[in-house]
Design an enzyme around this catalytic site. Structure first.
Site, mmCIF file in Angstrom:
data_model
loop_
_atom_site.group_PDB
_atom_site.id
_atom_site.type_symbol
_atom_site.label_atom_id
_atom_site.label_comp_id
_atom_site.label_asym_id
_atom_site.label_seq_id
_atom_site.Cartn_x
_atom_site.Cartn_y
_atom_site.Cartn_z
ATOM 1 C CE1 TYR A 1 -4.376 -1.774 4.976
ATOM 2 C CE2 TYR A 1 -3.465 0.392 4.461
ATOM 3 C CZ TYR A 1 -3.954 -0.825 4.047
ATOM 4 O OH TYR A 1 -4.040 -1.100 2.693
ATOM 5 C CB SER B 1 -0.880 0.013 1.262
ATOM 6 O OG SER B 1 -1.498 1.267 1.458
#
Length: 242
Positions: free
Chosen positions: A154, A141
């Site tokens: 995250y 990501s």
């Protein structure tokens, strides 16, 4: 399948980037082996791929279960005699500030986003080594490169994916390729897992500008399409307005 076709395993294939990648790779002549927990969706996707002229199969898969991931890989190997690519895509993103103390959600992110990738590596790396070729495509990501409020855990899991991928690349030598795809904000169901109201609002703001999952799938397909002597170490793909 053509002689250039590859056997491509995709985790988290029931929606989002995994689903878009399955469609695109199958359309380009590869045989896709789809894994996810929602087998009803995988069944429908497999039918769609077959109806469009591609080839696919699916298996129930929980990436947090190491034995299940080994079974997923073993089934593909038994059916096709080789595995060419593993797309480690499964992930969750229940955002919240650390002060919210949502420990169960942190654990879930670690289990899926980190242990899931490790389980995939553990299951498929011996196959790649035995056949002296293969490629890992690990979906990280933009959060592997920058941290934002509500996304600390995250981002930590996605940095771990990046670090694991780089370590793997250095360890495996010239026969095995390792690619990291780091998407920016992408249209997907990940936001649906955000129960925390602050995290949900942060994501609403972020998603004001996003790219379709098909754009990330194109990057994955590009990495897969390179010659065996070319390793696409990382692609960062994000909205132009970001």
């Amino acid at each position: 399948m053509t002689t250039e076709s590859k056997i491509v395993l995709i985790t988290g294939a029931s929606s989002g980037i995994g689903k878009a990648s399955a469609r695109l790779l199958a359309a380009r002549g590869h045989h896709v082996v789809l894994g996810a927990r929602r087998t009803d969706r995988l069944r429908a996707l497999t039918k769609d791929i077959h109806d469009a002229g591609g080839t696919a199969e699916f298996h129930a898969l929980d990436v947090t279960d190491a034995a299940n991931v080994r079974e997923f890989a073993d089934a593909a190997l038994a059916a096709h005699g080789r595995i060419d690519v593993l797309v480690n895509n499964a992930g969750v993103m229940p955002l919240s500030k650390l002060e919210a103390g949502r420990v169960e959600e942190w654990d879930r992110m670690i289990d899926v986003n980190v242990r899931g990738v490790l389980n995939g590596i553990a299951a498929v790396l011996p196959v790649f080594q035995a056949q002296a070729h293969g490629q890992f495509v690990n979906v990280a990501s933009i959060g592997a490169h920058q941290v934002s409020p509500t996304a600390a855990v995250y981002c930590a899991t996605k940095f771990a994916v990046w670090a694991l991928s780089e370590g793997l690349r250095q360890e495996v030598g010239p026969d095995i390729r390792v690619s990291v795809i780091s998407p920016g904000v992408t249209e997907s169901e990940l936001a649906d897992s955000i129960a925390d109201p602050v995290g949900r609002e942060e994501m609403r703001v972020f998603r004001a500008v996003s790219i379709p999952a098909s754009a990330v799938a194109e990057s994955i397909a590009f990495a897969v399409a390179q010659p065996a002597t070319v390793d696409i170490s990382e692609i960062v793909v994000r909205p132009t307005a970001a």
